[in-house]
Design an enzyme around this catalytic site. Sequence first.
Site, PDB file in Angstrom:
ATOM      1  CE1 TYR A 238      -4.475 -39.416  39.809  1.00 40.31           C
ATOM      2  CE2 TYR A 238      -5.718 -38.232  38.134  1.00 40.31           C
ATOM      3  CZ  TYR A 238      -5.130 -38.276  39.390  1.00 40.31           C
ATOM      4  OH  TYR A 238      -5.195 -37.176  40.218  1.00 40.31           O
ATOM      5  CE  LYS A 242      -5.824 -39.729  43.972  1.00 43.07           C
ATOM      6  NZ  LYS A 242      -4.732 -39.506  44.950  1.00 43.07           N
TER       7      LYS A 242
HETATM    8  N1  LIG Z   1      -2.337 -31.608  40.013  1.00 40.70           N
HETATM    9  C1  LIG Z   1      -3.627 -31.702  39.764  1.00 40.70           C
HETATM   10  O1  LIG Z   1      -4.156 -31.056  38.850  1.00 40.70           O
HETATM   11  C2  LIG Z   1      -4.497 -32.578  40.643  1.00 40.70           C
HETATM   12  C3  LIG Z   1      -5.881 -32.527  40.442  1.00 40.70           C
HETATM   13  C4  LIG Z   1      -6.700 -33.302  41.242  1.00 40.70           C
HETATM   14  C5  LIG Z   1      -6.149 -34.112  42.208  1.00 40.70           C
HETATM   15  N2  LIG Z   1      -4.809 -34.174  42.368  1.00 40.70           N
HETATM   16  C6  LIG Z   1      -4.269 -35.051  43.421  1.00 40.70           C
HETATM   17  O2  LIG Z   1      -3.385 -34.300  44.199  1.00 40.70           O
HETATM   18  C7  LIG Z   1      -2.339 -35.117  44.688  1.00 40.70           C
HETATM   19  C8  LIG Z   1      -1.016 -34.496  44.350  1.00 40.70           C
HETATM   20  O3  LIG Z   1      -0.922 -34.327  42.959  1.00 40.70           O
HETATM   21  P1  LIG Z   1       0.322 -33.582  42.312  1.00 40.70           P
HETATM   22  O4  LIG Z   1      -0.161 -32.863  41.122  1.00 40.70           O
HETATM   23  O5  LIG Z   1       1.065 -32.889  43.363  1.00 40.70           O
HETATM   24  O6  LIG Z   1       1.158 -34.858  41.811  1.00 40.70           O
HETATM   25  P2  LIG Z   1       2.677 -34.939  41.431  1.00 40.70           P
HETATM   26  O7  LIG Z   1       3.237 -33.599  41.168  1.00 40.70           O
HETATM   27  O8  LIG Z   1       2.764 -35.975  40.374  1.00 40.70           O
HETATM   28  O9  LIG Z   1       3.357 -35.504  42.760  1.00 40.70           O
HETATM   29  C9  LIG Z   1       3.140 -36.798  43.213  1.00 40.70           C
HETATM   30  C10 LIG Z   1       3.941 -36.988  44.466  1.00 40.70           C
HETATM   31  O10 LIG Z   1       3.690 -38.305  44.982  1.00 40.70           O
HETATM   32  C11 LIG Z   1       4.941 -38.882  45.298  1.00 40.70           C
HETATM   33  N3  LIG Z   1       4.890 -40.338  45.240  1.00 40.70           N
HETATM   34  C12 LIG Z   1       4.498 -41.110  44.199  1.00 40.70           C
HETATM   35  N4  LIG Z   1       4.635 -42.397  44.519  1.00 40.70           N
HETATM   36  C13 LIG Z   1       5.110 -42.444  45.779  1.00 40.70           C
HETATM   37  C14 LIG Z   1       5.469 -43.493  46.651  1.00 40.70           C
HETATM   38  N5  LIG Z   1       5.361 -44.769  46.271  1.00 40.70           N
HETATM   39  N6  LIG Z   1       5.912 -43.191  47.895  1.00 40.70           N
HETATM   40  C15 LIG Z   1       6.041 -41.905  48.270  1.00 40.70           C
HETATM   41  N7  LIG Z   1       5.743 -40.867  47.477  1.00 40.70           N
HETATM   42  C16 LIG Z   1       5.282 -41.131  46.245  1.00 40.70           C
HETATM   43  C17 LIG Z   1       5.872 -38.332  44.236  1.00 40.70           C
HETATM   44  O11 LIG Z   1       7.199 -38.567  44.643  1.00 40.70           O
HETATM   45  P3  LIG Z   1       8.401 -38.694  43.585  1.00 40.70           P
HETATM   46  O12 LIG Z   1       8.907 -37.294  43.414  1.00 40.70           O
HETATM   47  O13 LIG Z   1       9.350 -39.592  44.250  1.00 40.70           O
HETATM   48  O14 LIG Z   1       7.842 -39.244  42.320  1.00 40.70           O
HETATM   49  C18 LIG Z   1       5.449 -36.879  44.254  1.00 40.70           C
HETATM   50  O15 LIG Z   1       6.013 -36.227  45.358  1.00 40.70           O
HETATM   51  C19 LIG Z   1      -2.550 -36.485  44.062  1.00 40.70           C
HETATM   52  O16 LIG Z   1      -3.157 -37.318  45.015  1.00 40.70           O
HETATM   53  C20 LIG Z   1      -3.487 -36.223  42.902  1.00 40.70           C
HETATM   54  O17 LIG Z   1      -4.292 -37.327  42.657  1.00 40.70           O
HETATM   55  C21 LIG Z   1      -3.955 -33.409  41.615  1.00 40.70           C
END
Ligand SMILES: NC(=O)c1ccc[n+]([C@@H]2O[C@H](COP(=O)([O-])OP(=O)(O)OC[C@H]3O[C@@H](n4cnc5c(N)ncnc54)[C@H](OP(=O)(O)O)[C@@H]3O)[C@@H](O)[C@H]2O)c1
Length: 493
Positions: A238, A242
């Site tokens: 991951y 990234k």
């Molecule tokens: N949550 C954390 O603690 C955290 C911390 C640091 C950074 N981040 C970053 O924040 C961002 C959002 O994280 P999150 O926690 O919201 O993740 P998440 O809940 O896993 O959501 C990921 C999203 O990306 C979509 N997605 C995945 N593959 C895709 C594709 N091929 N085409 C279109 N959409 C796609 C998923 O859609 P589906 O519903 O279809 O799967 C979902 O809507 C990410 O970039 C992550 O690296 C998160």
Amino acid sequence: MDQLPGIACSLENKSILVTGSTGFLAKMFVEKVLRIQPNVKRLFLLLRVADAKSAQERLSNEVVGKELFRVLRQKHGECMDSFISDKVTPVAGDVTWENLGISDSNLLEEIWGEVDFIVHSAATTKFDERYDTALNINVLGAKHVLDFAKGCVKLQTLIHVSTAYAAGEKPGIILEKPFKMGETLNGKLSLDIMKELKIVEQGLQDLWAKRATKDEEKLAMKQLGLQRARLHGWPNTYVFTKAMGEMLLGQMRENVPLVIMRPTIVTSTYREPFPGWIEGFRTVDAMMTAYAKAKMTFWACGLEMIVDLIPGDMVVNSMVAAMVAHANQRKEFIYQVGSSRSNPIKGSRVHEYVHRYFSINNPFVDKKGNPIKIRKYAVLTSKHALQWYMLTRYMLPLKGLQVLNIASCRHFQHRYKELNRKIKYLMFLMKLYQPFLFFKGIFDDTNLEKLRMATFKNAADANTFCFDTKCIEWEDYLMNIHIPGALKYAIKS
Ligand SMILES: NC(=O)c1ccc[n+]([C@@H]2O[C@H](COP(=O)([O-])OP(=O)(O)OC[C@H]3O[C@@H](n4cnc5c(N)ncnc54)[C@H](OP(=O)(O)O)[C@@H]3O)[C@@H](O)[C@H]2O)c1
């Protein structure tokens, strides 16, 4: 940074393309924009589906139908549906495809002509994702979003959400600086993204030639990701992909106004739209639940280490502020969005609060309604202690059972096989999470602080877009907001 134009006002009559809005973070972003600026022109939400009907369904069920939108629903009452259909356009697509997989050419033209901001939050966040999938989504997906942004004639800012942990396991202060293309974390080899893509392609060809089953293919692709990540100094697939996504954007952006946001560990909302909302079963919460159910025989975490937590609404507030602050600035800018520098909390305090919450204040109850007693467990405060514990508590007894099984003509075969599987999985998880359980880095947030000061100059914005982690009182936040919120919204669902 000068005083910002009013942030909410700057969104009036603007259109935003958002990826990843069925996910945790982008969903909060969508809710926030709709709540604070009802006169936003339009939000185009890219949803991973094949057609418009399914996009509409996912929008209703997985975005606006969620509890998170409760406050907005109360605000609009019966007009909520018409407000949403007026302001939100679900778009069927997929970031792994060029033009984001949007096949409706009229819609494509409309978005290119109308969008002022893009927020790219879509990603795969599985630490051990298949390498082909992670490269497609986190690296090529980022490139496709950038290419798409280049076609948007009015684009003011592209926000790319990355992660602070793309920095790997670096100890000390980690600066808000861009990756250089080809940079690795161990300085051994140079990283060539094209070569990584070819390795995956070759790996898949070999697997298909061998007629590998789907399960074998999945396992091989997962192992390949971890192997390539570790070869270049990253702890998992991951964060490795990234980091590559960031590199590609930095190199190919030309003069696209690019802002990279690197949140740390995103936790439940601090204040907005109401405290405690969270979605998805995340690492910290998985540990907490195992603890509360008295399933843990150990607690592994550096007690002196700083656990970098940041409430989700603060991340979103900083994203909106950065989006406005960097409008039309043809530079790349990086923000690390966390708390480890401005308001650090040590692992020992997190442990203390979790312990107090579940063993004294709010113990889980068993099926008979009796409070579950937290049994004695080992506290492992270093990688070495964790490895030693794994060896003595699990590996040696397993070896003993293996010998006994052989000596008894496989009398314990079933038990041995089952235990072997469980212990192997536990060892795998520990190896995967170990870098984060004993993390020694502190994320510099000087840029974020400057953005905060600029936001602060406007009293209304300072209040509406608060991302000042110094105001978090950790004991109160964890005991009264995050843990109950995670239990209510994430763990129970
Ligand atoms: N949550 C954390 O603690 C955290 C911390 C640091 C950074 N981040 C970053 O924040 C961002 C959002 O994280 P999150 O926690 O919201 O993740 P998440 O809940 O896993 O959501 C990921 C999203 O990306 C979509 N997605 C995945 N593959 C895709 C594709 N091929 N085409 C279109 N959409 C796609 C998923 O859609 P589906 O519903 O279809 O799967 C979902 O809507 C990410 O970039 C992550 O690296 C998160």
